[in-house]
Structures are given as structure tokens and as C-alpha cells.
Design a protein around this motif. Structure first.
Motif, short mmCIF file in Angstrom:
data_model
loop_
_atom_site.label_atom_id
_atom_site.label_comp_id
_atom_site.label_asym_id
_atom_site.label_seq_id
_atom_site.Cartn_x
_atom_site.Cartn_y
_atom_site.Cartn_z
N VAL A 192 29.70 4.48 35.77
CA VAL A 192 29.18 3.44 34.88
C VAL A 192 28.05 3.99 34.00
O VAL A 192 28.03 3.79 32.78
CB VAL A 192 28.68 2.22 35.70
CG1 VAL A 192 28.01 1.21 34.76
CG2 VAL A 192 29.84 1.57 36.44
N LYS A 193 27.13 4.71 34.62
CA LYS A 193 26.02 5.28 33.86
C LYS A 193 26.50 6.37 32.91
O LYS A 193 25.98 6.50 31.79
CB LYS A 193 24.96 5.82 34.81
CG LYS A 193 24.22 4.73 35.57
CD LYS A 193 23.13 5.30 36.46
CE LYS A 193 22.37 4.20 37.18
NZ LYS A 193 21.32 4.74 38.08
N ALA A 194 27.48 7.16 33.34
CA ALA A 194 28.03 8.20 32.46
C ALA A 194 28.67 7.58 31.23
O ALA A 194 28.47 8.06 30.10
CB ALA A 194 29.04 9.05 33.22
N GLU A 195 29.43 6.52 31.42
CA GLU A 195 30.08 5.86 30.28
C GLU A 195 29.06 5.23 29.35
O GLU A 195 29.24 5.22 28.12
CB GLU A 195 31.06 4.80 30.78
CG GLU A 195 32.04 4.32 29.74
CD GLU A 195 32.91 5.44 29.16
OE1 GLU A 195 33.19 5.39 27.93
OE2 GLU A 195 33.30 6.35 29.91
N ALA A 196 27.96 4.73 29.91
CA ALA A 196 26.91 4.15 29.08
C ALA A 196 26.29 5.21 28.18
O ALA A 196 25.97 4.94 27.01
CB ALA A 196 25.84 3.50 29.96
N GLN A 223 26.41 5.37 24.05
CA GLN A 223 25.22 5.57 23.21
C GLN A 223 25.48 6.62 22.14
O GLN A 223 25.09 6.45 20.98
CB GLN A 223 24.05 6.00 24.10
CG GLN A 223 22.75 6.21 23.35
CD GLN A 223 21.64 6.74 24.24
OE1 GLN A 223 21.86 7.08 25.40
NE2 GLN A 223 20.44 6.81 23.71
N VAL A 224 26.18 7.69 22.52
CA VAL A 224 26.51 8.73 21.55
C VAL A 224 27.48 8.19 20.50
O VAL A 224 27.30 8.41 19.29
CB VAL A 224 27.13 9.95 22.25
CG1 VAL A 224 27.56 11.00 21.23
CG2 VAL A 224 26.16 10.56 23.25
N ARG A 225 28.50 7.48 20.96
CA ARG A 225 29.49 6.90 20.03
C ARG A 225 28.81 5.99 19.00
O ARG A 225 29.09 6.05 17.80
CB ARG A 225 30.55 6.11 20.80
CG ARG A 225 31.47 6.93 21.68
CD ARG A 225 32.54 6.03 22.26
NE ARG A 225 33.40 6.72 23.22
CZ ARG A 225 33.27 6.61 24.55
NH1 ARG A 225 32.32 5.84 25.06
NH2 ARG A 225 34.08 7.26 25.36
#
Length: 222
Positions: free
Chosen positions: A71-75, A79-81
Motif C-alpha cells: 500500500v505504501k509502495a503504491e502511494a 505521487q510520482v505519477r
């Protein structure tokens, strides 16, 4: 008028890809008003994770281990996207299987610069390396992949493949990266403008452009 720009980056750094795109935009806007300016970009190597295995490592497992779970990795990726969307840059993180060791990729770009390739060819290769990893999901630690990218940018594939296989200039690239860390550079992208000013992070094109103008003004004879 020559404007020297040292760009310290790593090809597995999404913010470095965005920083390079924003630098391009800032330079295009600068040349529109200052056609006398000739920017010269010197790409310098940085290793976000110097202990990355030679064959690379699984991408998602690395991200989840670094950021504390899926979940934190996808967040972080979101943010980058979101940051890149306004610049028309799209990432395909879902296509990336391997987080590569980037020594060979840095060697390839070092070779292009050391052999005196035209700036536009060097830029095309740098952007091809970023795009291969972040948009196409290709393994830029793989020597055949790197040779293909070099060939697409006008080099001779078989010569590049043999050169990569020999490990040529690996020591030089590693020394350069180590030297930059000793100078205090611990995060990328990092811009050094005309050896006078420095700028850290994937700043907006407007901020980069303002820094470029400041470097030019600082360099004027009094």
C-alpha cells in the motif's frame, strides 16, 4: 555562449527521469529567448543502491521492502505519477519486473560522451535508458538490451555489445560516482550549473529555468 550543465542521476530513479524532462523544457524555453546559448549537458553517474546484485532484483519486492508494504509502495508511485502528469510524462511501473544494477547503463552513457558523440545523440541515449526502464519495462542491466538501445541511437550494436562484455571503464564510472558522494551529493537528480550554482531534486521547469538564467548572470564579466 556555452552553458555547462552537470546532471547527476540514476536510471532507476523516477524523479531523475522527470528532472531530465523538465530540464529539456527549461532549455527549450531559454533558447527561445536566448538563441545565443549553447547548453552542454554532462551526464554523471549515481547509484541509488550501490549494493544492487549484478543481475538485479525483483522490482515490487524491493519497493515494498523499502517503503513498508504494497500500500505504501503504491502511494509513492502514485505521487510520482501525479507529479509527472503535468509534464506529459507517463510511467508504466506495472511493467517493470526487475530493478537492475545500473553500472552497465552508466558505462554505456559514459562511453557515448567519452567518444565525443553529438549532444543530441547522448541525450537520446539517456532518455532511451529511462524510457526503457520506466515505460517499456525492459531490463537495462541486460547487455543485449543496452546494445539494442545504443543501436537505436545510431551506434554499432556488435561493437557496443563487445565493449559492454569486456567491462570497459567500470572502474572509472564507479570512481566518478564515489567522488560525487564524497562531494556531498546524496540525492538525485542533482544539477550543477556552469560550476557556479547547484539545484537538487526534480524541480519545476520554471525553477530550473530561473536557475539557468541566474547561472548565466553570475557568469557575466563585471
Amino acid at each position: 555562449m556555452i552553458l555547462n550543465i552537470d546532471l547527476v542521476s540514476d536510471f532507476v530513479c523516477p524523479w531523475c527521469f522527470l528532472g531530465a524532462v523538465r530540464l529539456d523544457r527549461a532549455l527549450a524555453e531559454l533558447r527561445a529567448t536566448r538563441p545565443d546559448i549553447e547548453p552542454r549537458i554532462n551526464w554523471l553517474p549515481f547509484f541509488l543502491n550501490p549494493d544492487t546484485p549484478p543481475a538485479g532484483e525483483p522490482y515490487r519486492a524491493f519497493l515494498e521492502g523499502k517503503f513498508g508494504g504494497p500500500v505504501k509502495a503504491e502511494a509513492v508511485l502514485d505521487q510520482v505519477r501525479e507529479a509527472a502528469a503535468g509534464d506529459g510524462l507517463q510511467y508504466a511501473f506495472e511493467r517493470i519486473a526487475t530493478r537492475p544494477n545500473t553500472l552497465a547503463a552508466h558505462r554505456l552513457l559514459y562511453r557515448a560522451q567519452a567518444h565525443g558523440h553529438k549532444p543530441e545523440r547522448v541525450r537520446a541515449l539517456a532518455h532511451a535508458l529511462f524510457a526503457a526502464h520506466f515505460q517499456e519495462g525492459r531490463d537495462i542491466g541486460d547487455l543485449d538490451t543496452l546494445a539494442d538501445l545504443a543501436a537505436a541511437c545510431g551506434d554499432r550494436r556488435e561493437l557496443v555489445r563487445e565493449w559492454l562484455e569486456r567491462g570497459t571503464d567500470a572502474d572509472k564510472v564507479q570512481r566518478m560516482a564515489a567522488g560525487l558522494r564524497r562531494q556531498g551529493i546524496e540525492g538525485v537528480p542533482f544539477f550543477i550549473l556552469d560550476r557556479r550554482l547547484s539545484l537538487s531534486g526534480a524541480q519545476s521547469a520554471a525553477v530550473i529555468g530561473a536557475a539557468l538564467l541566474q547561472a548565466l548572470e553570475t557568469g557575466k564579466p563585471s
